[in-house]
Design a protein around this motif. Structure first.
Motif, PDB file in Angstrom:
ATOM      1  N   LEU A 199       0.706  -1.248  -0.058  1.00  0.00           N
ATOM      2  CA  LEU A 199       0.075   0.023  -0.113  1.00  0.00           C
ATOM      3  C   LEU A 199       0.823   1.351   0.013  1.00  0.00           C
ATOM      4  N   PHE A 200       1.862   1.310   0.776  1.00  0.00           N
ATOM      5  CA  PHE A 200       2.747   2.449   0.840  1.00  0.00           C
ATOM      6  C   PHE A 200       3.547   2.703  -0.437  1.00  0.00           C
ATOM      7  N   THR A 201       4.036   1.623  -1.180  1.00  0.00           N
ATOM      8  CA  THR A 201       4.728   1.684  -2.322  1.00  0.00           C
ATOM      9  C   THR A 201       3.775   2.187  -3.420  1.00  0.00           C
ATOM     10  N   THR A 202       2.289   1.902  -3.523  1.00  0.00           N
ATOM     11  CA  THR A 202       1.399   2.018  -4.638  1.00  0.00           C
ATOM     12  C   THR A 202       1.092   3.737  -4.122  1.00  0.00           C
ATOM     13  N   LYS A 203       1.019   3.797  -3.155  1.00  0.00           N
ATOM     14  CA  LYS A 203       0.413   5.417  -2.683  1.00  0.00           C
ATOM     15  C   LYS A 203       1.665   6.429  -2.708  1.00  0.00           C
ATOM     16  N   MET A 204       2.803   5.872  -2.336  1.00  0.00           N
ATOM     17  CA  MET A 204       3.700   6.934  -2.142  1.00  0.00           C
ATOM     18  C   MET A 204       4.943   6.794  -3.563  1.00  0.00           C
ATOM     19  N   GLY A 205       4.658   5.871  -4.111  1.00  0.00           N
ATOM     20  CA  GLY A 205       5.880   5.789  -5.272  1.00  0.00           C
ATOM     21  C   GLY A 205       7.332   5.444  -4.984  1.00  0.00           C
ATOM     22  N   ILE A 206       7.378   4.951  -3.562  1.00  0.00           N
ATOM     23  CA  ILE A 206       8.681   4.722  -2.968  1.00  0.00           C
ATOM     24  C   ILE A 206       8.349   3.424  -2.343  1.00  0.00           C
ATOM     25  N   SER A 207       9.101   2.545  -1.765  1.00  0.00           N
ATOM     26  CA  SER A 207       9.064   1.499  -0.991  1.00  0.00           C
ATOM     27  C   SER A 207       9.266   2.031   0.508  1.00  0.00           C
ATOM     28  N   LEU A 208       8.480   1.168   1.457  1.00  0.00           N
ATOM     29  CA  LEU A 208       8.629   1.664   2.895  1.00  0.00           C
ATOM     30  C   LEU A 208      10.034   1.525   3.147  1.00  0.00           C
TER      31      LEU A 208
END
Length: 117
Positions: A48-57
């Motif tokens: 979810l973080f990667t999808t929304k932020m465009g960068i991995s957690l």
């Protein structure tokens, strides 16, 4: 670090995750601690973080830590080893590698450039 504006329920989770990482920037990324804190599946949160932020957690946390370490190098008398220890990197060489990857120069070069300007 700048973050995109988020508005849905999943966005709220991502926002809370980013806030959590910013509060715990000095520590290594600990998936078990994050699961304990958020009571959600780590893989779900990471995706979810990667999808929304465009960068991995992981990369977000790594960049955040390096930017904070650059601030420490700028504003304190800590040397590279002390900053590396403070951020719980396994050793100063690994810290230097990550610093170079994120900042485009080694911590030593970064410090040298601070004093040039």
């Amino acid at each position: 670090m700048e973050r995109p504006k988020l508005s849905s329920k999943s966005d709220a989770v991502v926002q809370k995750l980013a806030d959590y990482l910013e509060e715990h920037w000095e520590n290594k990324l600990d998936p078990e601690q994050i699961v304990s804190e958020f009571k959600l599946n780590y893989r779900y949160m990471s995706t979810l973080f990667t999808t929304k932020m465009g960068i991995s957690l992981f990369n977000y946390h790594e960049r955040l830590r390096i930017h904070k370490s650059a601030e420490l190098l700028r504003t304190t008398t800590f040397n590279v080893s002390e900053v590396s220890d403070r951020l719980h990197f396994t050793n100063p060489y690994y810290f230097s590698r990550v610093f170079r990857k994120v900042m485009g120069e080694s911590p030593t070069e970064y410090i040298r450039n601070i004093y040039r300007t």
